[in-house]
Design a protein around this motif. Structure first.
Motif, mmCIF file in Angstrom:
data_model
loop_
_atom_site.group_PDB
_atom_site.id
_atom_site.type_symbol
_atom_site.label_atom_id
_atom_site.label_comp_id
_atom_site.label_asym_id
_atom_site.label_seq_id
_atom_site.Cartn_x
_atom_site.Cartn_y
_atom_site.Cartn_z
ATOM 1 N N ARG A 255 -5.415 -1.182 -4.952
ATOM 2 C CA ARG A 255 -4.638 -0.294 -4.083
ATOM 3 C C ARG A 255 -5.087 1.156 -4.153
ATOM 4 N NH1 ARG A 255 -0.761 3.211 -5.081
ATOM 5 N NH2 ARG A 255 0.602 3.777 -3.372
ATOM 6 N N ALA A 256 -5.306 1.653 -5.351
ATOM 7 C CA ALA A 256 -5.672 3.068 -5.515
ATOM 8 C C ALA A 256 -6.975 3.403 -4.780
ATOM 9 C CB ALA A 256 -5.815 3.399 -6.998
ATOM 10 N N ARG A 257 -7.881 2.466 -4.728
ATOM 11 C CA ARG A 257 -9.145 2.699 -4.017
ATOM 12 C C ARG A 257 -8.984 2.511 -2.512
ATOM 13 N NH1 ARG A 257 -12.273 -0.938 -8.204
ATOM 14 N NH2 ARG A 257 -12.299 0.503 -9.944
ATOM 15 N N ILE A 258 -8.346 1.416 -2.139
ATOM 16 C CA ILE A 258 -8.238 1.074 -0.726
ATOM 17 C C ILE A 258 -7.451 2.130 0.048
ATOM 18 C CG2 ILE A 258 -7.293 -0.622 0.910
ATOM 19 C CD1 ILE A 258 -7.931 -2.792 -1.150
ATOM 20 N N ARG A 259 -6.426 2.711 -0.574
ATOM 21 C CA ARG A 259 -5.608 3.728 0.097
ATOM 22 C C ARG A 259 -6.418 4.903 0.599
ATOM 23 N NH1 ARG A 259 -0.011 5.188 -0.269
ATOM 24 N NH2 ARG A 259 -0.805 7.275 -0.177
ATOM 25 N N PHE A 260 -7.496 5.232 -0.111
ATOM 26 C CA PHE A 260 -8.279 6.404 0.263
ATOM 27 C C PHE A 260 -9.511 6.067 1.082
ATOM 28 C CE2 PHE A 260 -5.731 7.760 -3.358
ATOM 29 C CZ PHE A 260 -5.087 8.823 -2.769
ATOM 30 N N PHE A 261 -9.665 4.802 1.448
ATOM 31 C CA PHE A 261 -10.740 4.408 2.359
ATOM 32 C C PHE A 261 -10.394 4.909 3.760
ATOM 33 C CE2 PHE A 261 -12.083 0.183 0.105
ATOM 34 C CZ PHE A 261 -12.631 0.920 -0.932
ATOM 35 N N MET B 82 0.823 -1.214 0.000
ATOM 36 C CA MET B 82 0.000 0.000 0.000
ATOM 37 C C MET B 82 0.861 1.271 0.000
ATOM 38 S SD MET B 82 -3.408 -0.710 0.447
ATOM 39 C CE MET B 82 -4.114 0.435 1.569
ATOM 40 N N GLU B 83 1.935 1.259 0.771
ATOM 41 C CA GLU B 83 2.707 2.482 0.972
ATOM 42 C C GLU B 83 3.887 2.653 0.020
ATOM 43 O OE1 GLU B 83 1.785 5.027 3.007
ATOM 44 O OE2 GLU B 83 -0.017 3.791 3.174
ATOM 45 N N THR B 84 4.507 1.569 -0.405
ATOM 46 C CA THR B 84 5.664 1.675 -1.304
ATOM 47 C C THR B 84 5.544 0.651 -2.425
ATOM 48 O OG1 THR B 84 6.945 0.186 0.069
ATOM 49 C CG2 THR B 84 7.222 2.535 0.501
ATOM 50 N N PRO B 85 4.579 0.827 -3.323
ATOM 51 C CA PRO B 85 4.381 -0.167 -4.382
ATOM 52 C C PRO B 85 5.554 -0.265 -5.348
ATOM 53 C CG PRO B 85 3.063 1.785 -4.797
ATOM 54 C CD PRO B 85 3.669 1.953 -3.431
ATOM 55 N N GLU B 86 6.380 0.760 -5.406
ATOM 56 C CA GLU B 86 7.536 0.709 -6.307
ATOM 57 C C GLU B 86 8.625 -0.217 -5.776
ATOM 58 O OE1 GLU B 86 8.214 3.810 -3.269
ATOM 59 O OE2 GLU B 86 6.549 3.437 -4.633
ATOM 60 N N ARG B 87 8.601 -0.513 -4.479
ATOM 61 C CA ARG B 87 9.608 -1.387 -3.875
ATOM 62 C C ARG B 87 9.111 -2.804 -3.650
ATOM 63 N NH1 ARG B 87 12.036 1.232 1.362
ATOM 64 N NH2 ARG B 87 13.433 -0.522 1.156
ATOM 65 N N VAL B 88 7.809 -2.973 -3.477
ATOM 66 C CA VAL B 88 7.245 -4.277 -3.115
ATOM 67 C C VAL B 88 6.187 -4.653 -4.145
ATOM 68 C CG1 VAL B 88 6.001 -5.544 -1.340
ATOM 69 C CG2 VAL B 88 7.664 -3.803 -0.680
ATOM 70 N N SER C 208 -11.240 2.238 8.994
ATOM 71 C CA SER C 208 -12.171 1.145 9.313
ATOM 72 C C SER C 208 -12.512 0.348 8.048
ATOM 73 C CB SER C 208 -13.445 1.701 9.945
ATOM 74 O OG SER C 208 -14.074 2.624 9.070
ATOM 75 N N GLN C 209 -12.688 1.027 6.927
ATOM 76 C CA GLN C 209 -12.976 0.333 5.674
ATOM 77 C C GLN C 209 -11.735 -0.359 5.129
ATOM 78 O OE1 GLN C 209 -14.825 3.097 2.992
ATOM 79 N NE2 GLN C 209 -16.719 3.170 4.176
ATOM 80 N N GLN C 210 -10.566 0.231 5.353
ATOM 81 C CA GLN C 210 -9.320 -0.449 4.964
ATOM 82 C C GLN C 210 -9.193 -1.763 5.718
ATOM 83 O OE1 GLN C 210 -5.516 1.434 5.309
ATOM 84 N NE2 GLN C 210 -6.052 3.055 3.864
ATOM 85 N N ALA C 211 -9.520 -1.725 7.012
ATOM 86 C CA ALA C 211 -9.447 -2.940 7.828
ATOM 87 C C ALA C 211 -10.411 -3.997 7.296
ATOM 88 C CB ALA C 211 -9.738 -2.616 9.284
ATOM 89 N N LEU C 212 -11.602 -3.589 6.880
ATOM 90 C CA LEU C 212 -12.562 -4.536 6.305
ATOM 91 C C LEU C 212 -12.018 -5.138 5.012
ATOM 92 C CD1 LEU C 212 -15.989 -2.767 6.883
ATOM 93 C CD2 LEU C 212 -15.210 -4.919 7.894
ATOM 94 N N ALA C 213 -11.389 -4.302 4.186
ATOM 95 C CA ALA C 213 -10.812 -4.796 2.931
ATOM 96 C C ALA C 213 -9.679 -5.787 3.211
ATOM 97 C CB ALA C 213 -10.311 -3.627 2.085
ATOM 98 N N ILE C 214 -8.832 -5.468 4.171
ATOM 99 C CA ILE C 214 -7.740 -6.374 4.535
ATOM 100 C C ILE C 214 -8.323 -7.664 5.099
ATOM 101 C CG2 ILE C 214 -5.779 -6.693 6.110
ATOM 102 C CD1 ILE C 214 -5.155 -4.871 3.715
ATOM 103 N N GLY C 215 -9.369 -7.556 5.905
ATOM 104 C CA GLY C 215 -10.032 -8.750 6.427
ATOM 105 C C GLY C 215 -10.578 -9.623 5.313
#
Length: 165
Positions: A91-97, A47-53, A100-107
């Motif tokens: 990623r582009a969508r989830i980053r701006f959730f 999520m934070e460094t897509p150019e590295r991972v 609480s919604q990011q946690a649901l997406a990760i879940g």
């Protein structure tokens, strides 16, 4: 930018800690609740460094995890590549959730990982994991916020309290 260069140690250290947390022995009652630490930490970095991972990185870490955990060779690698692929796709969508919604997406991604894990065990003729192992994605979802905040604080450094005044 220079601050990010000085913190380049955070990525490998966080992944090593995630690998080690997967090896920590737990009592049989708590074993099914073990979150997939490696996927959670990898999710942060995707999520934070897509150019590295990316997918290749996820594959390499997965093979290392297979060797460390003694699982079927390629199992963790396949699981992490699928996890990373889906996360990169959205990623582009989830980053701006909101968090609480990011946690649901990760879940949801962790639950999908359990499905992939069950399919691998089924295809390999391994015994299926008990139903209690399906609680781990819920715990991983609950741990997303503290893990995200912790990794962000370490990666970016602590912010001063009086910055906006």
């Amino acid at each position: 930018m220079s601050r990010l260069r000085t913190k380049s140690w955070v990525l490998p250290v966080s992944l090593i800690l995630a690998l080690l947390l997967g090896l920590v022995p737990l009592p049989p009652l708590l074993q099914p609740l073990r979150p997939y630490w490696l996927a959670l930490v990898l999710a942060y970095w995707v999520m934070e460094t897509p150019e590295r991972v990316g997918l290749g990185f996820a594959f390499a870490i997965g093979v290392l995890a297979d060797l460390m955990y003694g699982s079927i060779l390629g199992e963790q690698a396949l699981r992490l590549v699928i996890f990373t692929f889906i996360l990169q796709r959205f990623r582009a969508r989830i980053r701006f959730f909101p968090m609480s919604q990011q946690a649901l997406a990760i879940g949801g991604l962790l639950a999908n990982d359990r499905i992939v894990d069950a399919a691998i065990h089924l295809l390999a003729g391994e015994p299926m994991l008990p139903w209690t192992y399906w609680w781990a994605p819920l715990l991983g979802m609950l741990l997303w916020l503290p893990l995200f905040v912790l990794l962000d604080a370490v990666r970016l450094g602590r912010r001063s309290r009086g910055r906006g005044r």
